[in-house]
Design an enzyme around this catalytic site. Structure first.
Site, mmCIF file in Angstrom:
data_model
loop_
_atom_site.group_PDB
_atom_site.id
_atom_site.type_symbol
_atom_site.label_atom_id
_atom_site.label_comp_id
_atom_site.label_asym_id
_atom_site.label_seq_id
_atom_site.Cartn_x
_atom_site.Cartn_y
_atom_site.Cartn_z
ATOM 1 N N TYR A 26 0.683 -1.064 0.114
ATOM 2 C CA TYR A 26 -0.091 0.059 -0.328
ATOM 3 C C TYR A 26 0.911 1.094 -0.076
ATOM 4 O O TYR A 26 0.749 2.009 0.689
ATOM 5 C CB TYR A 26 -0.969 0.035 1.430
ATOM 6 N N LYS A 38 1.610 -6.135 9.418
ATOM 7 C CA LYS A 38 0.767 -5.587 10.258
ATOM 8 C C LYS A 38 1.430 -4.417 11.063
ATOM 9 O O LYS A 38 2.793 -4.627 11.231
ATOM 10 C CB LYS A 38 0.369 -6.738 11.227
ATOM 11 N N SER A 53 2.327 1.220 5.773
ATOM 12 C CA SER A 53 1.073 1.229 5.114
ATOM 13 C C SER A 53 -0.035 0.470 5.863
ATOM 14 O O SER A 53 -1.300 0.932 5.495
ATOM 15 C CB SER A 53 1.541 -0.167 4.089
ATOM 16 N N SER A 111 6.929 -2.897 -3.005
ATOM 17 C CA SER A 111 8.187 -2.332 -3.714
ATOM 18 C C SER A 111 8.853 -3.382 -4.431
ATOM 19 O O SER A 111 8.795 -4.373 -3.982
ATOM 20 C CB SER A 111 9.044 -1.565 -2.592
ATOM 21 N N HIS A 148 4.823 -3.223 -12.942
ATOM 22 C CA HIS A 148 6.177 -2.780 -13.540
ATOM 23 C C HIS A 148 6.765 -4.469 -13.941
ATOM 24 O O HIS A 148 6.605 -5.236 -13.217
ATOM 25 C CB HIS A 148 7.145 -2.394 -12.241
ATOM 26 N N SER A 181 11.121 33.907 -28.685
ATOM 27 C CA SER A 181 11.924 35.043 -29.764
ATOM 28 C C SER A 181 12.777 34.233 -30.588
ATOM 29 O O SER A 181 13.327 33.363 -30.590
ATOM 30 C CB SER A 181 12.789 35.870 -29.060
HETATM 31 N N1 LIG Z 1 4.945 4.725 -7.448
HETATM 32 C C1 LIG Z 1 4.864 5.046 -8.869
HETATM 33 O O1 LIG Z 1 4.240 5.840 -9.188
HETATM 34 C C2 LIG Z 1 4.846 3.515 -9.582
HETATM 35 C C3 LIG Z 1 4.179 4.042 -10.834
HETATM 36 C C4 LIG Z 1 4.071 2.851 -11.720
HETATM 37 C C5 LIG Z 1 4.306 1.567 -11.331
HETATM 38 N N2 LIG Z 1 4.928 1.621 -9.970
HETATM 39 C C6 LIG Z 1 5.276 0.105 -9.447
HETATM 40 O O2 LIG Z 1 4.290 -0.099 -8.800
HETATM 41 C C7 LIG Z 1 4.767 -1.177 -7.468
HETATM 42 C C8 LIG Z 1 4.589 -0.528 -6.492
HETATM 43 O O3 LIG Z 1 5.140 0.709 -6.262
HETATM 44 P P1 LIG Z 1 4.997 2.014 -5.222
HETATM 45 O O4 LIG Z 1 5.738 3.070 -5.525
HETATM 46 O O5 LIG Z 1 3.530 2.231 -5.016
HETATM 47 O O6 LIG Z 1 5.409 1.214 -4.143
HETATM 48 P P2 LIG Z 1 6.650 1.394 -2.986
HETATM 49 O O7 LIG Z 1 6.620 2.767 -2.265
HETATM 50 O O8 LIG Z 1 7.865 1.156 -3.635
HETATM 51 O O9 LIG Z 1 6.505 0.221 -1.953
HETATM 52 C C9 LIG Z 1 5.573 0.307 -0.872
HETATM 53 C C10 LIG Z 1 5.125 -0.994 -0.100
HETATM 54 O O10 LIG Z 1 6.042 -2.169 -0.156
HETATM 55 C C11 LIG Z 1 5.927 -2.427 1.221
HETATM 56 N N3 LIG Z 1 7.045 -3.024 1.670
HETATM 57 C C12 LIG Z 1 8.372 -2.701 1.458
HETATM 58 N N4 LIG Z 1 9.317 -3.513 2.069
HETATM 59 C C13 LIG Z 1 8.603 -4.500 2.364
HETATM 60 C C14 LIG Z 1 9.013 -5.759 2.833
HETATM 61 N N5 LIG Z 1 10.199 -6.278 3.184
HETATM 62 N N6 LIG Z 1 7.889 -6.758 3.153
HETATM 63 C C15 LIG Z 1 6.740 -6.577 3.098
HETATM 64 N N7 LIG Z 1 6.265 -5.208 2.269
HETATM 65 C C16 LIG Z 1 6.998 -4.356 2.032
HETATM 66 C C17 LIG Z 1 5.482 -1.429 2.039
HETATM 67 O O11 LIG Z 1 5.017 -1.690 3.376
HETATM 68 P P3 LIG Z 1 5.437 -1.080 4.672
HETATM 69 O O12 LIG Z 1 4.898 0.342 4.722
HETATM 70 O O13 LIG Z 1 4.854 -1.894 5.739
HETATM 71 O O14 LIG Z 1 7.042 -0.921 4.758
HETATM 72 C C18 LIG Z 1 4.510 -0.651 1.104
HETATM 73 O O15 LIG Z 1 3.197 -1.135 1.185
HETATM 74 C C19 LIG Z 1 6.240 -1.202 -8.207
HETATM 75 O O16 LIG Z 1 6.199 -2.415 -8.797
HETATM 76 C C20 LIG Z 1 6.330 -0.178 -8.871
HETATM 77 O O17 LIG Z 1 7.769 -0.166 -9.724
HETATM 78 C C21 LIG Z 1 5.017 2.504 -9.188
#
Ligand SMILES: NC(=O)c1ccc[n+]([C@@H]2O[C@H](COP(=O)([O-])OP(=O)(O)OC[C@H]3O[C@@H](n4cnc5c(N)ncnc54)[C@H](OP(=O)(O)O)[C@@H]3O)[C@@H](O)[C@H]2O)c1
Length: 405
Positions: free
Chosen positions: A93, A117, A121, A154, A179, A325
């Protein structure tokens, strides 16, 4: 777009900037250029050159025909019917989880969230109205309940958690990404997909925050759509339907590999890294040559983002040139060639590093560190404290709409 909230945010920021203020180089009014018939705005819209079969269009992009899907073929009632037997388990999230999850919920689909939990997020999801035990679960629990698993952790976390997630992806489930990173670079990420599930991708071309705001405004974001594995024969249809359900307007068809290569390349180049480097180099030379911070900032960033880039966004590069210009045009045309020739080898080096996995390796190593958030914050603090960005803060405060009195 890793750094991902910011990556897509950067694109979105350029795309959605406020109307440009008229500035020194823009006094040859763009409208005048339109009247003279010299800019793209005067040409027929691309929609006049499309072939349409229901929600699928073949569009001629500068001589190359490409397939684009549109939401017109997926009204809300049809989406509800299509996904009536599905539980969408959205894992993670962050920026995308938030935007896509809330849009799916508002569209009336059966979506549940899976996150750690009591992590950041988890708390954010509760603030957004997700209820523990009802539609908010720990990751494993959510996956076990889902028929479509939307992996929006992530990219580093997707790799880290794969050994736990993989056994739960049983036959009949669908795996969704935003992605291509994890499956394409599987030698590095170890995300080896089971052979009996559909694997699809919808990658919004903007920040998850923009995915949400555009949906709420009744607009929509454009996204890439791709299929990695089609076991049921329905993978593409499902991907397009999900793309519409998360808030996409148009979906550009691509492959996982093309999506991840272009995305990693673009964000390191013109979208973020390259443009930041160019801003810094130009600003530093102006300062070293005796110009004030405000002058250096105005000539490097403010005029670009407030006046000129929005013109490129609206109608293309020639439209921007036409609005400037004759002096500016002559110099810009001449110097663009030198910049291109100088920078092209750097872009080729960058593409090679993307294609050979070096950039993926670096991202995985860095973003898997337990202190990655602290390290990132330290780097952001350094950027924030650069004179250019401190000067920018003062310049922004002087935008007429921000003036305090
Ligand atoms: N951001 C963008 O604009 C964008 C655009 C297009 C595509 N994408 C793709 O969408 C996907 C998500 O990207 P995002 O930017 O939304 O998210 P992000 O900020 O990269 O990831 C956040 C999520 O990952 C969780 N997380 C991180 N480490 C973890 C672990 N070790 N175990 C369990 N959960 C973990 C975090 O939970 P906690 O809060 O609990 O740490 C959080 O819910 C990726 O594949 C990204 O490349 C992103």
């Amino acid at each position: 777009m890793a750094s991902r909230p910011a990556t897509r945010a950067a694109r979105a920021a350029i795309a959605h900037l406020a109307k440009p203020a008229v500035q020194r180089r823009t006094f040859v009014a763009a409208a005048g250029a339109v009247r003279a018939g010299s800019v793209n705005a005067a040409k027929p819209a691309v929609s006049a050159r499309i072939q349409q079969v229901r929600g699928v269009k073949t569009i001629d992009f500068a001589g190359t025909k490409e397939v684009v899907y549109e939401r017109a073929d997926w009204p809300r009632e049809k989406l509800l019917e299509y996904f009536k037997d599905d539980t969408l388990a959205l894992i993670g999230y962050g920026s995308q989880g938030h935007g896509q999850g809330l849009n799916l919920r508002d569209n009336g689909l059966n979506v549940i969230i899976g996150v750690r939990k009591n992590g950041a997020s988890w708390n954010e999801a509760i603030q957004d109205g997700w209820v523990p035990g009802k539609n908010l679960f720990e990751v494993d629990e959510a996956i076990s309940r889902g028929t479509i698993v939307m992996n929006l952790l992530s990219d580093a976390a997707q790799s880290e958690t794969w050994p736990a997630i993989k056994p739960q992806l049983t036959k009949g489930k669908t795996l969704y990404f935003s992605h291509g990173f994890s499956p394409v670079f599987k030698d590095l990420t170890k995300v080896d997909i089971p052979e009996d599930i559909d694997v699809i991708l919808v990658a919004p071309k903007g920040s998850g925050r923009t995915v949400r705001t555009l949906f709420r405004e009744g607009r929509g974001i454009n996204s890439s759509v791709a299929v990695f594995q089609d076991v049921t024969g329905k993978a593409l249809e499902k991907a397009v339907a999900l793309g519409v359900a998360v808030g996409s307007g148009y979906l550009y068809q691509t492959t996982f590999e093309k999506e991840v290569y272009s995305d990693l390349y673009g964000e390191r180049g013109c979208l973020m890294g390259g443009i930041h480097g160019m801003f810094l180099a130009q600003y530093e030379v102006l300062r070293e040559r005796g110009h004030s911070p405000s002058e250096a900032f105005n000539e490097t960033v403010e005029e670009a983002t407030q006046s000129l880039y929005p013109l490129i966004s609206q109608n293309g590069m020639d439209y921007m040139y036409a609005a400037c210009s004759t002096t500016a045009r002559r110099g810009a045309i001449d110097w663009s060639k030198k910049f291109k020739d100088t920078l092209k080898p750097v872009f080729n080096e960058l593409y090679d590093r993307v294609a050979d996995g070096s950039e993926t390796q670096r991202s995985l190593e860095y973003n898997s560190r337990p202190d990655y958030r602290e390290l990132y914050e330290k780097e952001m603090e350094e950027i924030r404290n650069l004179e250019i960005w401190r000067a920018g803060k003062a310049v922004r405060s002087l935008r007429p709409e921000n003036a305090s009195s």
